[in-house]
Scaffold this motif. Structure first.
Motif, short mmCIF file in Angstrom:
data_model
loop_
_atom_site.label_atom_id
_atom_site.label_comp_id
_atom_site.label_asym_id
_atom_site.label_seq_id
_atom_site.Cartn_x
_atom_site.Cartn_y
_atom_site.Cartn_z
N LEU A 1 0.84 -1.19 0.00
CA LEU A 1 0.00 0.00 0.00
C LEU A 1 0.88 1.25 0.00
CD1 LEU A 1 -2.92 1.14 0.37
CD2 LEU A 1 -2.53 1.02 2.82
N TYR B 1 -8.95 -3.76 -3.03
CA TYR B 1 -7.99 -4.82 -3.35
C TYR B 1 -8.70 -6.06 -3.90
CZ TYR B 1 -4.18 -8.18 -2.63
OH TYR B 1 -3.23 -9.14 -2.81
N ILE C 1 -2.13 -1.09 -4.08
CA ILE C 1 -3.18 -0.10 -3.87
C ILE C 1 -2.52 1.23 -3.53
CG2 ILE C 1 -5.28 0.50 -2.61
CD1 ILE C 1 -5.58 -2.09 -4.05
N LEU D 1 3.22 -0.69 4.29
CA LEU D 1 2.86 0.70 4.05
C LEU D 1 4.05 1.47 3.53
CD1 LEU D 1 0.78 1.61 7.24
CD2 LEU D 1 -0.03 1.81 4.90
N ARG E 1 -2.77 0.58 -10.86
CA ARG E 1 -3.02 0.42 -9.43
C ARG E 1 -4.44 0.84 -9.07
NH1 ARG E 1 0.47 -2.68 -10.34
NH2 ARG E 1 2.66 -2.08 -10.30
N CYS F 1 3.62 -0.79 -5.67
CA CYS F 1 2.49 -1.02 -4.76
C CYS F 1 1.37 -1.77 -5.48
CB CYS F 1 1.98 0.31 -4.20
SG CYS F 1 0.97 1.27 -5.36
N VAL G 1 -9.80 -0.03 1.63
CA VAL G 1 -8.64 -0.48 0.87
C VAL G 1 -8.77 -1.96 0.54
CG1 VAL G 1 -6.17 -0.98 1.07
CG2 VAL G 1 -7.04 1.29 1.67
N ARG G 2 -9.17 -2.76 1.53
CA ARG G 2 -9.35 -4.20 1.29
C ARG G 2 -10.44 -4.45 0.25
NH1 ARG G 2 -5.12 -7.31 3.05
NH2 ARG G 2 -4.39 -6.56 5.06
N VAL H 1 0.46 -5.76 6.18
CA VAL H 1 0.44 -4.67 5.20
C VAL H 1 1.84 -4.08 5.13
CG1 VAL H 1 -0.57 -2.43 4.58
CG2 VAL H 1 -1.96 -4.13 5.77
N VAL I 1 -3.26 4.93 -1.89
CA VAL I 1 -4.17 5.82 -1.17
C VAL I 1 -3.75 7.25 -1.51
CG1 VAL I 1 -4.89 6.65 1.10
CG2 VAL I 1 -4.65 4.20 0.69
#
Length: 446
Positions: free
Chosen positions: A181, A351, A264, A231, A291, A262, A347-348, A229, A266
């Motif tokens: 992420l 994904y 995902i 990050l 992505r 990555c 986010v999940r 995760v 954000v």
């Protein structure tokens, strides 16, 4: 748990160069500007014949806690608490400084194993120049050159001796592979504050000064569901015309590299200022890399007319990011923590969509229905014949369409197919790739 090796020292002694050399690849940004590294950076590396967690830290400086150097030092001290071995770096070209002596005295009180690296000791005079480092009282210094690789064979030997005994290895389960992420956005949108809020600790240096994060910094974390995760906090991406310094160009390159690696992204947007063209550029860049994107609408607590702010961002997304129709938006305040708990479930969700595969039967039922509703257009007076569709891959969802002269399909019909696919299979906010594969008539030239 892997043994942690932490690289420490005052600014501009070559810590990041040594870190990159030990890691075996360029990870930390290196520049002559003092204080380039502001947040500690971690990477799993093979050092001295075993896997370790290598940690690069900000330069140690004497400074008040509320200043940037003071916050950098606090971050470095936090890294030391979990260290199994400290690599204390000094610059033998400039010689020992009062700061070197002060921090060596402080390290002696920590009770951690320390190896002193006399860096920039290349050439015939290198070993002689390193003799002064004995004064620190941390044992015999190792003359090395992070830039040229001198002395690294001996360094690996010393690290092997200094690390705790190697435990029996556990087999890694692929199911435990962390979600990758990346947190991206403009400078001062609150990316590092958001990362700290997710982790529940002051992992990244934050403050009102824009551009505090200069490098892409990866942190491993277990979320509230117990899943791993990875990050990555990135430097803020400014408009290209404003990127003038070489250091900022490298920060931008590191951010783009994080986007490439990555799964995902954000995108942190300042809700008070709203989405601007630079936010859209970053989103388009993530989309081009394939992505999935979730928008963290940060500083939501400071927005007065929230209904108007939501309408405005939705209008911008509809008008300017049609290729990511239905992108998920999470209003939150990273500073207060309100709404942050909704980010990772979103986010999940993104994904799962990004990973979704559609069975061939269902895909072709959709395809036939889409062709029935809107026939392919005429090209050069002839109607294109599209025959069938497959989904060769996900991550991102990719459709391959076969047919006579399919590669000549106009752009507006391509968009129609992508939007129809997105709606039919409920795939909001993720890139959808459309590959067109024509079939040739073997007798067309005869």
């Amino acid at each position: 748990m892997l043994p942690r090796i932490v690289v420490m020292g005052r600014p501009n002694v070559g810590k990041s160069t040594l870190f990159n050399r030990l890691a075996g690849r360029r990870i930390a940004i290196v520049d002559d500007t003092p204080g380039v590294t502001r947040d500690r950076k971690e990477v799993v590396a093979r050092v001295a014949g075993r896997d370790v967690l290598l940690v690069d830290t900000a330069g140690l400086e004497e400074a008040p806690p509320d200043t940037i150097p003071g916050r950098m030092r606090a971050s470095s001290e936090a890294a030391l608490r979990d260290a199994d071995l400290i690599l204390f770096v000094v610059d033998v070209r400039t010689g020992l400084t009062p700061s070197d002596r002060a921090f060596a005295q402080w390290l002696r009180r920590q009770g951690k194993p320390v190896l002193v690296l006399a860096n920039k000791a290349e050439g015939r005079l290198g070993a002689a120049n390193s003799l002064e480092v004995y004064e620190l009282g941390l044992g015999a210094p190792l003359p090395v050159s992070g830039e040229h690789g001198d002395g690294f064979g001996e360094l690996h030997d010393e690290i092997r001796e200094a690390l705790p005994p190697e435990p029996e290895e556990d087999e890694e389960d692929d199911a435990d592979r962390p979600l990758r992420l990346a947190i991206v956005g403009r400078p001062n949108a609150g990316k590092s504050t958001l990362l700290n809020a997710l982790l529940g600790e002051e992992r990244m240096i934050t403050g009102p000064e824009p551009g505090l994060t200069r490098d892409s910094v990866a942190v491993k974390w277990i979320d509230e569901t117990g899943k791993p995760v990875r990050l990555v906090d990135t430097a803020g991406l400014r408009r290209r015309a404003r990127i003038t310094q070489a250091l900022e160009q490298m920060s931008t390159a590191a951010t783009i590299a994080a986007l490439k690696e990555c799964e995902i992204a954000v995108l942190v947007v300042d809700a008070v200022q709203g989405m601007d063209e630079q936010d859209l550029r970053i989103a388009r860049l993530a989309e081009r890399e394939g992505r999935a994107i979730v928008i963290a609408f940060n500083k939501w607590d400071a927005v007065e007319d929230r209904a108007a702010a939501r309408r405005k961002v939705e209008d911008v997304l509809t008008a300017s990011l049609a290729q990511l129709r239905g992108i998920l938006v999470v209003p939150l305040s990273a500073a207060t923590g309100k709404g942050v708990e909704k980010l990772m479930p979103t986010v999940r969700e993104a994904y799962e969509v990004w990973n979704r595969r559609i069975p061939t039967g269902a895909l072709n039922r959709w395809f036939e229905d889409a062709l029935t509703r809107h026939q392919p257009p005429l090209v050069e007076g002839k109607r294109l014949k599209l025959r069938y569709a497959t989904m060769p891959k996900a991550r991102p969802p990719t459709i391959a369409i076969f047919g006579t002269r399919a590669e000549m399909l106009p752009e507006d019909y391509r968009r129609y197919l992508v939007n129809s696919f997105r709606e039919a299979f409920d795939m909001p906010g993720v890139p959808v790739r459309l590959n067109l594969r024509g079939t040739e008539n073997p007798y067309s030239e005869e």
